[in-house]
Write a protein that holds these residues in place. Structure first.
Motif, PDB file in Angstrom:
ATOM      1  N   SER A   1     -29.254  -9.186   0.931  1.00  0.00           N
ATOM      2  CA  SER A   1     -28.253  -9.491   1.785  1.00  0.00           C
ATOM      3  C   SER A   1     -26.804  -9.198   0.901  1.00  0.00           C
ATOM      4  O   SER A   1     -25.712  -9.460   1.747  1.00  0.00           O
ATOM      5  N   ALA A   2     -26.839  -9.024  -0.004  1.00  0.00           N
ATOM      6  CA  ALA A   2     -25.738  -8.363  -0.842  1.00  0.00           C
ATOM      7  C   ALA A   2     -25.021  -7.108  -0.403  1.00  0.00           C
ATOM      8  O   ALA A   2     -24.137  -6.558  -0.673  1.00  0.00           O
ATOM      9  N   ILE A   3     -25.902  -6.093   0.288  1.00  0.00           N
ATOM     10  CA  ILE A   3     -25.443  -4.792   0.736  1.00  0.00           C
ATOM     11  C   ILE A   3     -25.281  -4.852   2.056  1.00  0.00           C
ATOM     12  O   ILE A   3     -25.579  -5.481   3.041  1.00  0.00           O
ATOM     13  N   GLY A   4     -24.026  -3.992   2.343  1.00  0.00           N
ATOM     14  CA  GLY A   4     -23.421  -4.034   3.471  1.00  0.00           C
ATOM     15  C   GLY A   4     -22.719  -2.802   3.943  1.00  0.00           C
ATOM     16  O   GLY A   4     -23.010  -1.743   3.314  1.00  0.00           O
ATOM     17  N   ARG A   5     -22.309  -2.800   5.083  1.00  0.00           N
ATOM     18  CA  ARG A   5     -21.314  -1.532   5.670  1.00  0.00           C
ATOM     19  C   ARG A   5     -20.012  -1.670   5.507  1.00  0.00           C
ATOM     20  O   ARG A   5     -19.270  -2.803   5.810  1.00  0.00           O
ATOM     21  N   VAL A   6     -19.363  -0.534   4.772  1.00  0.00           N
ATOM     22  CA  VAL A   6     -18.036  -0.609   4.903  1.00  0.00           C
ATOM     23  C   VAL A   6     -17.514   0.551   5.890  1.00  0.00           C
ATOM     24  O   VAL A   6     -17.939   1.406   5.808  1.00  0.00           O
ATOM     25  N   GLU A   7     -16.915   0.037   6.750  1.00  0.00           N
ATOM     26  CA  GLU A   7     -16.173   0.696   7.973  1.00  0.00           C
ATOM     27  C   GLU A   7     -14.881   1.132   7.632  1.00  0.00           C
ATOM     28  O   GLU A   7     -13.950   0.217   7.445  1.00  0.00           O
ATOM     29  N   TYR A   8     -14.513   2.218   8.234  1.00  0.00           N
ATOM     30  CA  TYR A   8     -12.985   2.777   7.929  1.00  0.00           C
ATOM     31  C   TYR A   8     -12.598   3.609   8.946  1.00  0.00           C
ATOM     32  O   TYR A   8     -13.537   4.146   9.499  1.00  0.00           O
ATOM     33  N   THR A   9     -11.158   3.515   9.192  1.00  0.00           N
ATOM     34  CA  THR A   9     -10.847   4.555  10.270  1.00  0.00           C
ATOM     35  C   THR A   9      -9.805   5.494   9.381  1.00  0.00           C
ATOM     36  O   THR A   9      -8.977   4.902   8.889  1.00  0.00           O
ATOM     37  N   LYS A  10      -9.936   6.887   9.902  1.00  0.00           N
ATOM     38  CA  LYS A  10      -9.101   7.729   9.256  1.00  0.00           C
ATOM     39  C   LYS A  10      -7.998   7.901  10.066  1.00  0.00           C
ATOM     40  O   LYS A  10      -7.782   7.328  11.142  1.00  0.00           O
ATOM     41  N   ALA A  11      -7.159   8.819   9.493  1.00  0.00           N
ATOM     42  CA  ALA A  11      -5.719   8.878  10.019  1.00  0.00           C
ATOM     43  C   ALA A  11      -5.711   9.798  11.565  1.00  0.00           C
ATOM     44  O   ALA A  11      -5.022   9.336  12.534  1.00  0.00           O
ATOM     45  N   ASN A  12      -6.852  10.197  11.893  1.00  0.00           N
ATOM     46  CA  ASN A  12      -7.118  10.995  13.121  1.00  0.00           C
ATOM     47  C   ASN A  12      -7.725   9.971  14.251  1.00  0.00           C
ATOM     48  O   ASN A  12      -8.085  10.226  15.211  1.00  0.00           O
ATOM     49  N   GLY A  13      -7.822   8.685  13.685  1.00  0.00           N
ATOM     50  CA  GLY A  13      -8.299   7.653  14.539  1.00  0.00           C
ATOM     51  C   GLY A  13      -9.798   7.659  14.677  1.00  0.00           C
ATOM     52  O   GLY A  13     -10.624   6.736  15.199  1.00  0.00           O
ATOM     53  N   LYS A  14     -10.812   8.411  14.171  1.00  0.00           N
ATOM     54  CA  LYS A  14     -11.902   8.256  13.947  1.00  0.00           C
ATOM     55  C   LYS A  14     -12.583   7.591  13.290  1.00  0.00           C
ATOM     56  O   LYS A  14     -12.070   7.221  11.713  1.00  0.00           O
ATOM     57  N   SER A  15     -13.600   6.778  13.291  1.00  0.00           N
ATOM     58  CA  SER A  15     -14.010   5.616  12.389  1.00  0.00           C
ATOM     59  C   SER A  15     -15.460   6.113  11.817  1.00  0.00           C
ATOM     60  O   SER A  15     -16.161   7.052  12.617  1.00  0.00           O
ATOM     61  N   TYR A  16     -15.797   5.758  10.594  1.00  0.00           N
ATOM     62  CA  TYR A  16     -16.949   6.071   9.746  1.00  0.00           C
ATOM     63  C   TYR A  16     -17.380   4.967   9.045  1.00  0.00           C
ATOM     64  O   TYR A  16     -16.815   3.890   9.192  1.00  0.00           O
ATOM     65  N   TYR A  17     -18.440   5.066   8.416  1.00  0.00           N
ATOM     66  CA  TYR A  17     -19.090   3.864   7.742  1.00  0.00           C
ATOM     67  C   TYR A  17     -19.831   4.478   6.414  1.00  0.00           C
ATOM     68  O   TYR A  17     -20.383   5.717   6.370  1.00  0.00           O
ATOM     69  N   CYS A  18     -20.078   3.541   5.482  1.00  0.00           N
ATOM     70  CA  CYS A  18     -20.561   3.898   4.041  1.00  0.00           C
ATOM     71  C   CYS A  18     -21.323   2.599   3.777  1.00  0.00           C
ATOM     72  O   CYS A  18     -21.020   1.511   4.361  1.00  0.00           O
ATOM     73  N   THR A  19     -21.880   2.668   2.834  1.00  0.00           N
ATOM     74  CA  THR A  19     -22.515   1.231   1.962  1.00  0.00           C
ATOM     75  C   THR A  19     -21.861   0.871   1.061  1.00  0.00           C
ATOM     76  O   THR A  19     -20.973   1.602   0.304  1.00  0.00           O
TER      77      THR A  19
END
Length: 114
Positions: free
Chosen positions: A18-36
């Motif tokens: 439960s302590a692990i999750g998704r970091v979502e981020y948006t780049k300057a070009n408007g595209k979204s990505y995610y990491c752990t």
């Protein structure tokens, strides 16, 4: 030929998963990505700098969110907005962020139990 994926999906809502999750981020070009990211305190997420630093602009991503305990693209806790964030280990050059840790402080706390 693609080898068979023998990984087992973790579908637990219990600690420590439960302590692990998704970091979502948006780049300057408007595209979204995610990491752990991993909660290391009630309001602190540890992740890698390449997850939050835009590789093209070398600046902090435009939008940044943490979704704890994501299973099959679903989280049982609301999306957590970011209060502030900073490098834990200075890499000297933000173009080499793959070996740099980053911490994110959330605007709210998340309690996970053992």
């Amino acid at each position: 030929m693609i080898p068979i994926d023998k990984r087992i999906p973790m579908k637990s809502r219990y600690y420590p998963w439960s302590a692990i999750g998704r970091v979502e981020y948006t780049k300057a070009n408007g595209k979204s990505y995610y990491c752990t990211g991993t909660l290391i305190a009630d309001d602190i997420v540890l992740t890698n700098a390449h997850c939050v630093i835009d590789s093209e602009t070398h600046q902090l991503s435009k939008e940044l969110r943490f979704l704890p305990n994501v299973i099959n693209a679903i989280t049982i806790i609301l999306i957590c907005e970011i209060h502030r964030s900073r490098l834990l280990k200075e890499a000297g050059d933000l173009t080499t962020t793959r070996k740099t840790l980053y911490y994110i402080q959330l605007k709210t706390t998340i309690v996970v139990y053992e």
